[in-house]
Scaffold this active site. Structure first.
Site, PDB file in Angstrom:
ATOM      1  N   LYS A 122      79.511  19.858  52.150  1.00  0.00           N
ATOM      2  CA  LYS A 122      78.073  19.877  51.839  1.00  0.00           C
ATOM      3  C   LYS A 122      77.409  21.110  52.441  1.00  0.00           C
ATOM      4  O   LYS A 122      76.718  21.855  51.756  1.00  0.00           O
ATOM      5  CB  LYS A 122      77.391  18.602  52.365  1.00  0.00           C
ATOM      6  CG  LYS A 122      75.943  18.507  51.950  1.00  0.00           C
ATOM      7  CD  LYS A 122      75.134  17.582  52.813  1.00  0.00           C
ATOM      8  CE  LYS A 122      74.573  18.318  54.001  1.00  0.00           C
ATOM      9  NZ  LYS A 122      73.636  17.559  54.817  1.00  0.00           N
ATOM     10  N   ASP A 140      74.744  15.567  49.033  1.00  0.00           N
ATOM     11  CA  ASP A 140      74.275  14.857  50.229  1.00  0.00           C
ATOM     12  C   ASP A 140      74.029  13.400  49.843  1.00  0.00           C
ATOM     13  O   ASP A 140      74.369  12.968  48.741  1.00  0.00           O
ATOM     14  CB  ASP A 140      73.015  15.523  50.812  1.00  0.00           C
ATOM     15  CG  ASP A 140      71.796  15.285  49.937  1.00  0.00           C
ATOM     16  OD1 ASP A 140      71.944  14.771  48.806  1.00  0.00           O
ATOM     17  OD2 ASP A 140      70.687  15.592  50.380  1.00  0.00           O
TER      18      ASP A 140
END
Ligand code: SF4
Length: 216
Positions: A122, A140
């Site tokens: 991420k 996320d």
């Protein structure tokens, strides 16, 4: 309800219309500040991260300067963010590596980003796309939830969702779509009480009737 490619395209098109001018809510001036902000953002709101980094970067805004704070000093600066001890350790290790191997610069290469302590897919995707303009979809908690509820990209792990989003969304829209999905998750498709009745994707969403909260 089968979610065809046509329906997915319509979802993307609506998200783009609504959220076309959205961007990261984190404050930063360069790739290094963005990297630190994203590491701090795990289980912490962007508002809190911005307060913390606003204070921190006035004192130390380079790997070398953060190293000079020492672990205790950095912990003190970031203690308002959750998991601050772990984050401080990772930031110190990352700063050491940036200082020793990259002349205090953040590498633009994705694999090199991933090799930094505390940097997962991420974070590497966010830095890659926002700081270096590479197409990437960072998954996320919001992107993961919204993608699964819409069945735009169904998966049990962020990596699986990321791969499916890459198939569903044209590459030139990957980086922007990350922001559209985040903002939709924050404003409408909230974790506990999604506002399905107000959702502009309601008629396309296979989860709408399951999650709809009656308006009092
Ligand atoms: Fe989320 Fe409900 Fe909208 Fe579906 S209809 S995307 S579950 S808010």
């Amino acid at each position: 309800m089968r979610i065809t490619a046509k329906i997915k395209n319509e979802m993307i098109s609506r998200l783009e219309k609504i959220y076309h001018d959205t961007k990261s809510a984190l404050n930063f001036n360069n790739p290094f500040e963005l990297l630190v902000a994203v590491i701090l953002s795990a289980q912490c709101t962007d508002v809190r991260v911005n307060v913390t980094t606003g204070r921190l970067f006035k004192k130390a805004a380079t790997p070398e300067a953060i190293l000079s704070l020492g672990l205790d000093g950095l912990e003190e600066e970031i203690r308002d963010c959750g998991l601050f001890r772990n984050k401080a350790k990772n930031i110190m290790k990352t700063c050491q590596k940036l200082h020793d191997d990259y002349a205090d610069q953040v590498p633009s290469d994705y694999d090199e980003l991933l090799s930094l302590p505390g940097v997962g897919r991420k974070t590497a995707n966010v830095v890659s796309s926002i700081a270096f303009g590479r197409p990437a979809i960072a998954v996320d908690t919001h992107v993961f939830r919204v993608s699964n509820r819409l069945k735009l990209a169904v998966g049990n792990s962020p990596e699986e969702v990321e791969k499916k989003l890459q198939k569903a969304i044209p590459v030139e829209k990957w980086s922007a779509a990350h922001h559209w999905l985040i903002w939709h998750g924050r404003k409408i498709c909230k974790a506990r009480h999604p506002l399905c009745q107000k959702c502009p994707l309601n008629d396309l969403c296979p989860s709408a009737s399951l999650l709809e909260t009656p308006i009092a």
